[in-house]
Each structure stands twice: as structure tokens, then as C-alpha cells.
Design an enzyme around this catalytic site. Structure first.
Site, PDB file in Angstrom:
ATOM      1  CG  HIS A 195      -1.592   1.358   1.421  1.00 61.75           C
ATOM      2  ND1 HIS A 195      -2.815   1.642   0.876  1.00 61.75           N
ATOM      3  CD2 HIS A 195      -1.184   2.480   2.048  1.00 61.75           C
ATOM      4  CE1 HIS A 195      -3.127   2.900   1.166  1.00 61.75           C
ATOM      5  NE2 HIS A 195      -2.159   3.431   1.875  1.00 61.75           N
ATOM      6  CG  HIS A 243       0.864   6.607   0.003  1.00 65.01           C
ATOM      7  ND1 HIS A 243       0.002   7.688  -0.021  1.00 65.01           N
ATOM      8  CD2 HIS A 243       0.295   5.694   0.823  1.00 65.01           C
ATOM      9  CE1 HIS A 243      -1.039   7.423   0.759  1.00 65.01           C
ATOM     10  NE2 HIS A 243      -0.891   6.229   1.272  1.00 65.01           N
ATOM     11  CD  GLU A 248      -4.311   6.783   2.101  1.00 65.23           C
ATOM     12  OE1 GLU A 248      -3.399   6.887   2.912  1.00 65.23           O
ATOM     13  OE2 GLU A 248      -4.324   5.890   1.211  1.00 65.23           O
ATOM     14  CB  SER A 289      -2.193   0.040  -3.274  1.00 68.24           C
ATOM     15  OG  SER A 289      -3.174   0.454  -2.332  1.00 68.24           O
TER      16      SER A 289
HETATM   17  N1  HBI Z   1       0.700   6.080  10.401  1.00 68.97           N
HETATM   18  N2  HBI Z   1       2.248   4.729   9.338  1.00 68.97           N
HETATM   19  C1  HBI Z   1       1.127   5.474   9.278  1.00 68.97           C
HETATM   20  N3  HBI Z   1       0.458   5.578   8.101  1.00 68.97           N
HETATM   21  C2  HBI Z   1      -0.660   6.314   8.002  1.00 68.97           C
HETATM   22  O1  HBI Z   1      -1.259   6.401   6.913  1.00 68.97           O
HETATM   23  C3  HBI Z   1      -1.146   6.979   9.149  1.00 68.97           C
HETATM   24  C4  HBI Z   1      -0.426   6.849  10.350  1.00 68.97           C
HETATM   25  N4  HBI Z   1      -0.856   7.478  11.453  1.00 68.97           N
HETATM   26  C5  HBI Z   1      -2.016   8.353  11.461  1.00 68.97           C
HETATM   27  C6  HBI Z   1      -2.724   8.378  10.153  1.00 68.97           C
HETATM   28  N5  HBI Z   1      -2.281   7.732   9.082  1.00 68.97           N
HETATM   29  C7  HBI Z   1      -4.013   9.153  10.027  1.00 68.97           C
HETATM   30  O2  HBI Z   1      -4.814   8.841  11.106  1.00 68.97           O
HETATM   31  C8  HBI Z   1      -3.714  10.664  10.006  1.00 68.97           C
HETATM   32  O3  HBI Z   1      -3.580  10.995   8.640  1.00 68.97           O
HETATM   33  C9  HBI Z   1      -4.895  11.450  10.555  1.00 68.97           C
HETATM   34 FE    FE Z   2      -2.080   5.349   2.778  1.00 71.61          FE
END
Ligand code: HBI
Ligand code: FE
Length: 296
Positions: A132, A137, A178, A197
Site C-alpha cells: 500500500h 503512495h 488516499e 494499490s
Molecule cells: N501512520 N504509518 C502510518 N500511516 C498512516 O497512513 C497513518 C499513520 N498514522 C495516522 C494516520 N495515518 C491518520 O490517522 C492521520 O492521517 C490522521
Molecule cells: Fe495510505
């Protein structure tokens, strides 16, 4: 793809070794089976995505050391990214706390899960794995507009937490980075990592008559709830990725003030007067709700 709201400590669980939650990717320790899962996922998308992924995604993918045979080495990805847009990919155990996540993004470090899903999980994923994060990304981080936008999101996230507007900002990320679609001359295309993805959602988001496809509007998206464990009921469409550059540079305070306290919109709602590419039937979500209630 499920992203828990608060990035609960996932992966091996427990306290991280480093304050910024990064770990070594351990590229040399990936097994033949793990590289084989990557190959299966990569080859499925490589066949499906021509005519579905946006031009910027395809260009980014071709410029990076990402191929079918092996899980990419983050050190090699970072060398290329650094030259193009100043980004690097850092390994993390899984979801990390919001402020850790925002801090990394604000410093052009993309935190990517180092683990890969198991063969029996090809189409359903609890949290972002290396496929993913890296397949979905990283190619978009080669595009200067997205590179600036995601850094701005990191900076904005740290601020939104203080303002109590994180929920609204997270929706903007969700419906762009996303699950975003973009209008190209030759039709609607995918730029959102959660779609590109995913084999099934790469088809559903563009072809299915069930979801709405609606022109992106910042304040409206800030008020729109989203699904974390199933296909989206609505997808938002940009006229061009450059619209995200505006978002990276405008002051969000007036928009926060405009939406604060306002009623949220359910994910499947269409509003009077907004730009509609597809008024969805909602059939898929109705069927899922019926299944959930054990309906016949
Ligand atoms: N941590 N590794 C990782 N990947 C994410 O996409 C991610 C995260 N922590 C918080 C989060 N996404 C979302 O809750 C925030 O964008 C609000
Ligand atoms: Fe993501």
C-alpha cells in the site's frame, strides 16, 4: 484499506525503539515468500492499471527502482526521491501516532510499513503494508505538486490537532491522497494510493455504477465522513492535480471557521448544485448494509 484514526501502536506492538518510531527496513531479511506476495500484487496491478492510473502515477513509477521481482529497498527509493522532490521513505512497524506521522510528513519523510500482507490477505488489509505505502503512495511523491501537498498536510496536521480540527483535515487527506480521482483529457483517472494499490477498488472506483463521483470542494469534503473498512460511497474528482497546490498554500483557518460546528455529511450524500460526474445508485453499500443486518 483500514487506517485507524489514531494510528494505534501496531506491528510488533509495544514501545518503539526510536522516538520517531522508525525502524530498519531489514531489506535483507525479506523471505522468498514475502517477495512472492509483492510480485503477485505488483503484476496484478501492472496489468490492470494502464488507462486507470493517472499519468503522474505512471511517470513516477517508471522513474523509481520499483519492479515486480522484489520488495523495493527504501534506501534506493530515497536516493531517487531525494533528487527529485527532497523526499525519503522511512520504515515504521505499522500505523504510528498522528503527531509522529505528521512530523515525518512535515519533514518530507514518508513512513512506510516494512511488513507485507500474507498470501491469504491479498484483497483485505488491516493497516498499510509495504505494498500500500510503496506501490500506492511513493510514485506520487515524485510529482512536485503532490510532494509539496503531502508536506503541507504534515504541517497542517500538527496545527489541526491544536485547533481541534484534525477530523476535518484527515477527511481532506482521505478523499485526495488516499481515494482521489482526477479528470484527464482521456477520462477519469486514479491518483489515490488506497485505490491504486487495490485490485478490486481500482475497478470499483472507476467502473461501478454504485458510488457517487463528485467535483472536489474543500469545505464540503471537510464535512464528509468516510468508510475505513470498505469501498468509498463517494469519490471526489479534481480537474487537475495542480488544484492540490492551491490547497498546499491556502490558509485553512477561514475554512475551518466555515465548517466548525456544521453538520457532517454521510459518505453517500450528494448535495444540491455540486458538480456531479456520477450520481451513484448506492447499490453496493445498500447490499453491504443488508448483509450486515442479516437481511435476506
Ligand atoms: N501512520 N504509518 C502510518 N500511516 C498512516 O497512513 C497513518 C499513520 N498514522 C495516522 C494516520 N495515518 C491518520 O490517522 C492521520 O492521517 C490522521
Ligand atoms: Fe495510505
Amino acid at each position: 484499506m483500514q487506517t485507524t484514526k489514531h494510528g494505534a501502536a501496531a506491528g510488533e506492538g509495544g514501545r518503539p525503539e526510536r522516538a520517531d518510531w522508525t525502524i530498519d527496513q531489514g531489506w535483507e531479511s525479506y523471505t522468498v515468500e514475502e517477495h512472492a506476495v509483492w510480485k503477485t500484487l505488483f503484476e496484478r496491478q501492472a496489468k490492470l492499471l494502464p488507462g486507470r492510473a493517472c499519468d503522474e502515477f505512471v511517470a513516477g513509477m517508471h522513474a523509481l527502482p520499483i519492479g515486480a521481482d522484489q520488495i523495493p529497498d527504501f534506501r534506493r527509493l530515497s536516493e531517487v526521491l531525494m533528487q527529485h522532490t527532497g523526499w525519503q521513505v522511512v520504515a515504521v512497524p505499522g500505523l504510528v501516532p498522528d503527531e509522529v506521522f505528521f512530523e515525518h510528513l512535515a519533514n518530507r519523510r514518508f513512513p512506510a510499513g516494512h511488513f507485507i500482507r500474507r498470501p491469504e490477505q491479498l484483497d483485505y488489509l488491516e493497516e498499510p503494508d509495504v505494498f500500500h505505502d510503496v506501490f500506492g503512495h511513493v510514485p506520487m511523491l515524485m510529482n512536485p505538486v503532490i510532494a509539496d501537498y503531502i508536506q503541507a498536510y504534515g504541517v497542517g496536521g500538527l496545527r489541526a490537532q491544536k485547533l481541534g480540527m484534525l477530523e476535518q483535515l484527515a477527511r481532506v487527506y482521505w478523499y485526495t491522497v488516499e481515494f482521489g480521482l482526477v479528470q484527464q483529457r482521456d477520462g477519469l483517472r486514479i491518483y489515490g494510493a488506497g485505490i491504486v494499490s487495490s485490485y478490486t477498488e481500482s475497478i470499483f472506483a472507476l467502473d461501478d455504477t454504485s458510488p457517487n463521483r463528485i467535483g472536489f470542494d474543500l469545505a464540503r469534503v471537510m464535512r464528509t465522513r468516510y468508510r475505513i473498512d470498505d469501498f468509498q460511497e463517494s469519490y471526489f474528482v479534481l480537474n487537475h492535480l495542480d488544484e492540490l497546490l492551491e490547497l498546499a498554500n491556502i490558509d485553512f483557518d477561514p475554512v475551518y471557521a466555515q465548517v466548525k460546528g456544521q453538520e457532517d455529511y454521510p459518505p453517500g450524500q450528494v448535495l444540491e448544485g455540486e458538480r456531479i460526474y456520477t450520481q451513484g445508485s448506492g447499490r453496493y453499500s445498500a447490499m453491504k448494509r443488508q448483509q450486515a443486518s442479516g437481511g435476506h
